[in-house]
Design a protein around this motif. Structure first.
Motif, PDB file in Angstrom:
ATOM      1  N   GLY A  72      -8.744 -56.760  35.791  1.00 32.72           N
ATOM      2  CA  GLY A  72      -9.224 -55.384  35.735  1.00 32.72           C
ATOM      3  C   GLY A  72      -8.386 -54.512  34.816  1.00 32.72           C
ATOM      4  N   PHE A  73      -8.971 -53.381  34.449  1.00 36.22           N
ATOM      5  CA  PHE A  73      -8.256 -52.401  33.639  1.00 36.22           C
ATOM      6  C   PHE A  73      -7.387 -51.556  34.556  1.00 36.22           C
ATOM      7  CE2 PHE A  73      -8.147 -47.980  32.200  1.00 36.22           C
ATOM      8  CZ  PHE A  73      -7.457 -48.145  31.008  1.00 36.22           C
ATOM      9  N   THR A  74      -6.192 -51.228  34.115  1.00 34.97           N
ATOM     10  CA  THR A  74      -5.308 -50.398  34.925  1.00 34.97           C
ATOM     11  C   THR A  74      -4.585 -49.393  34.044  1.00 34.97           C
ATOM     12  OG1 THR A  74      -3.468 -50.393  36.509  1.00 34.97           O
ATOM     13  CG2 THR A  74      -3.365 -52.000  34.714  1.00 34.97           C
ATOM     14  N   ALA A  75      -4.327 -48.222  34.619  1.00 35.20           N
ATOM     15  CA  ALA A  75      -3.492 -47.216  33.960  1.00 35.20           C
ATOM     16  C   ALA A  75      -2.338 -46.851  34.887  1.00 35.20           C
ATOM     17  CB  ALA A  75      -4.311 -45.982  33.610  1.00 35.20           C
ATOM     18  N   ARG A  76      -1.948 -47.802  35.759  1.00 34.01           N
ATOM     19  CA  ARG A  76      -0.865 -47.551  36.708  1.00 34.01           C
ATOM     20  C   ARG A  76       0.492 -47.909  36.102  1.00 34.01           C
ATOM     21  NH1 ARG A  76      -0.970 -50.841  41.142  1.00 34.01           N
ATOM     22  NH2 ARG A  76      -2.309 -52.367  40.130  1.00 34.01           N
ATOM     23  N   TRP A  77       1.547 -47.375  36.768  1.00 35.02           N
ATOM     24  CA  TRP A  77       2.932 -47.675  36.433  1.00 35.02           C
ATOM     25  C   TRP A  77       3.184 -47.366  34.953  1.00 35.02           C
ATOM     26  CZ3 TRP A  77       7.580 -47.268  37.280  1.00 35.02           C
ATOM     27  CH2 TRP A  77       8.593 -48.166  36.897  1.00 35.02           C
ATOM     28  N   LEU A  78       3.745 -48.262  34.195  1.00 38.67           N
ATOM     29  CA  LEU A  78       4.074 -47.981  32.794  1.00 38.67           C
ATOM     30  C   LEU A  78       2.833 -47.758  31.945  1.00 38.67           C
ATOM     31  CD1 LEU A  78       6.937 -50.597  32.246  1.00 38.67           C
ATOM     32  CD2 LEU A  78       7.172 -48.135  32.669  1.00 38.67           C
ATOM     33  N   TYR A  79       1.694 -48.315  32.384  1.00 38.05           N
ATOM     34  CA  TYR A  79       0.458 -48.164  31.615  1.00 38.05           C
ATOM     35  C   TYR A  79      -0.100 -46.750  31.688  1.00 38.05           C
ATOM     36  CZ  TYR A  79       0.722 -53.202  31.422  1.00 38.05           C
ATOM     37  OH  TYR A  79       1.154 -54.479  31.192  1.00 38.05           O
ATOM     38  N   GLY A  80       0.430 -45.932  32.585  1.00 38.55           N
ATOM     39  CA  GLY A  80       0.063 -44.526  32.602  1.00 38.55           C
ATOM     40  C   GLY A  80       0.887 -43.693  31.644  1.00 38.55           C
ATOM     41  N   VAL A  81       1.942 -44.305  31.087  1.00 45.66           N
ATOM     42  CA  VAL A  81       2.830 -43.612  30.161  1.00 45.66           C
ATOM     43  C   VAL A  81       2.573 -44.044  28.720  1.00 45.66           C
ATOM     44  CG1 VAL A  81       5.245 -43.118  29.605  1.00 45.66           C
ATOM     45  CG2 VAL A  81       4.566 -43.477  31.988  1.00 45.66           C
ATOM     46  N   ILE A  82       2.468 -45.361  28.514  1.00 46.37           N
ATOM     47  CA  ILE A  82       2.132 -45.918  27.198  1.00 46.37           C
ATOM     48  C   ILE A  82       1.139 -47.063  27.399  1.00 46.37           C
ATOM     49  CG2 ILE A  82       4.239 -45.277  25.976  1.00 46.37           C
ATOM     50  CD1 ILE A  82       5.329 -48.053  26.567  1.00 46.37           C
ATOM     51  N   ARG A  83       0.368 -47.360  26.360  1.00 40.93           N
ATOM     52  CA  ARG A  83      -0.680 -48.376  26.501  1.00 40.93           C
ATOM     53  C   ARG A  83      -0.135 -49.802  26.409  1.00 40.93           C
ATOM     54  NH1 ARG A  83      -3.181 -44.999  22.655  1.00 40.93           N
ATOM     55  NH2 ARG A  83      -3.328 -46.638  21.056  1.00 40.93           N
ATOM     56  N   HIS A  84       0.995 -49.985  25.723  1.00 40.88           N
ATOM     57  CA  HIS A  84       1.480 -51.351  25.478  1.00 40.88           C
ATOM     58  C   HIS A  84       2.959 -51.474  25.828  1.00 40.88           C
ATOM     59  CE1 HIS A  84      -2.301 -52.112  23.404  1.00 40.88           C
ATOM     60  NE2 HIS A  84      -2.109 -50.998  22.732  1.00 40.88           N
ATOM     61  N   PRO A  85       3.305 -51.398  27.119  1.00 39.35           N
ATOM     62  CA  PRO A  85       4.724 -51.447  27.481  1.00 39.35           C
ATOM     63  C   PRO A  85       5.389 -52.786  27.169  1.00 39.35           C
ATOM     64  CG  PRO A  85       3.318 -51.515  29.439  1.00 39.35           C
ATOM     65  CD  PRO A  85       2.434 -51.188  28.294  1.00 39.35           C
ATOM     66  N   ILE A  86       4.680 -53.890  27.312  1.00 39.74           N
ATOM     67  CA  ILE A  86       5.288 -55.184  27.025  1.00 39.74           C
ATOM     68  C   ILE A  86       5.540 -55.334  25.527  1.00 39.74           C
ATOM     69  CG2 ILE A  86       4.979 -57.688  27.154  1.00 39.74           C
ATOM     70  CD1 ILE A  86       3.398 -57.274  29.726  1.00 39.74           C
ATOM     71  N   SER A  87       4.573 -54.935  24.731  1.00 41.32           N
ATOM     72  CA  SER A  87       4.751 -54.997  23.282  1.00 41.32           C
ATOM     73  C   SER A  87       5.886 -54.085  22.828  1.00 41.32           C
ATOM     74  CB  SER A  87       3.454 -54.597  22.572  1.00 41.32           C
ATOM     75  OG  SER A  87       2.427 -55.522  22.855  1.00 41.32           O
ATOM     76  N   LEU A  88       5.990 -52.900  23.426  1.00 42.08           N
ATOM     77  CA  LEU A  88       7.094 -52.004  23.085  1.00 42.08           C
ATOM     78  C   LEU A  88       8.425 -52.656  23.429  1.00 42.08           C
ATOM     79  CD1 LEU A  88       8.249 -49.284  22.174  1.00 42.08           C
ATOM     80  CD2 LEU A  88       7.938 -48.465  24.528  1.00 42.08           C
TER      81      LEU A  88
END
Length: 244
Positions: free
Chosen positions: A165-181
């Motif tokens: 599913g799509f999520t905008a929780r946790w770090l994904y609510g701050v930036i779209r690509h936290p792992i890539s960052l």
């Protein structure tokens, strides 16, 4: 029953391989006194070493980008059972990690060196902290699914497969690509930066920025207006909200 057990064992092996490849990269970039450290070994000529290292990085990255594309998965799952597709990807990633680390050419010339113990300690804490945040970012999107265990479990228990599913929780609510960052940040967080690590840092950043264009195109095609709205609201890498 045997097939179900083998399916779970294969997926569990993929999980272990995925974690082991992360641990290998963490120790590699930390330049610990180990045979596979980024600056270990006899250095060769500068420019051939740079070319080899960039080639290794891009082969490693292209594997991720190509296998993540929907067109590839459609063809790949004709050969590999869908429930084992992610685990197989993790085995391949582990193999490519070993190749990357094993063939890496050391370029030990120093770019900077932090000799102060407190400063170096803070950098190591930040280094491990970023890796920890990257690992934590797998949980909102489904940690067990990210590492291939959920798909195998659903298959052996005859539970209907659930799409990620799509999520905008946790770090994904701050930036779209936290792992890539995180991948772009960790090579820079070191008290002893060498030319070899600089090549890793710059090659990784260039790859991530290019690959993200294709990843986002896939997400728009898959999620449509949901992702377009998310992209308008949440920045890609820098946690700076747009005023509008």
């Amino acid at each position: 029953m045997l097939r179900k057990c083998l399916t779970l064992l294969y997926a569990a092996g993929g999980y272990v391989a995925g974690l082991a490849s992360i641990a290998l990269i963490v120790s590699f970039l930390a330049d610990l006194p180990l045979p596979w450290a980024i600056d270990a070994g006899e250095p060769g000529a500068f420019w051939p070493s740079v070319a080899i290292n960039l080639g290794l990085l891009w082969v490693f990255g292209l594997h991720h980008s190509i296998t993540a594309r929907r067109w590839f998965k459609r063809h790949w799952t004709r050969l590999i059972p869908p429930e084992l597709e992610r685990a197989t990807y993790l085995y391949m990633t582990a193999a490519l990690t070993v190749i990357l680390v094993g063939l890496w050419q050391p370029i030990p010339e120093a770019v900077w060196h932090v000799s102060d113990a407190i400063g170096a300690g803070l950098l190591w804490a930040a280094y491990l902290g970023v890796w920890g945040l990257m690992f934590s970012a797998t949980f909102p999107i489904g940690h067990l699914r990210f590492f291939g265990l959920a798909q195998a479990w659903e298959r052996v228990t005859d539970v209907s497969a659930r799409e990620a599913g799509f999520t905008a929780r946790w770090l994904y609510g701050v930036i779209r690509h936290p792992i890539s960052l995180g991948w772009m940040l960790v090579p820079w967080i070191t008290p002893h930066m060498t030319m070899g690590q600089l090549v890793f840092a710059m090659g990784t950043a260039a790859y991530v920025l290019i690959a993200t264009i294709f990843e986002e195109a896939d997400l728009v095609a898959e999620l449509g207006d949901i992702y377009r709205d998310y992209r308008r609201r949440v920045p890609a890498f820098l946690p700076i909200r747009k005023p509008w």
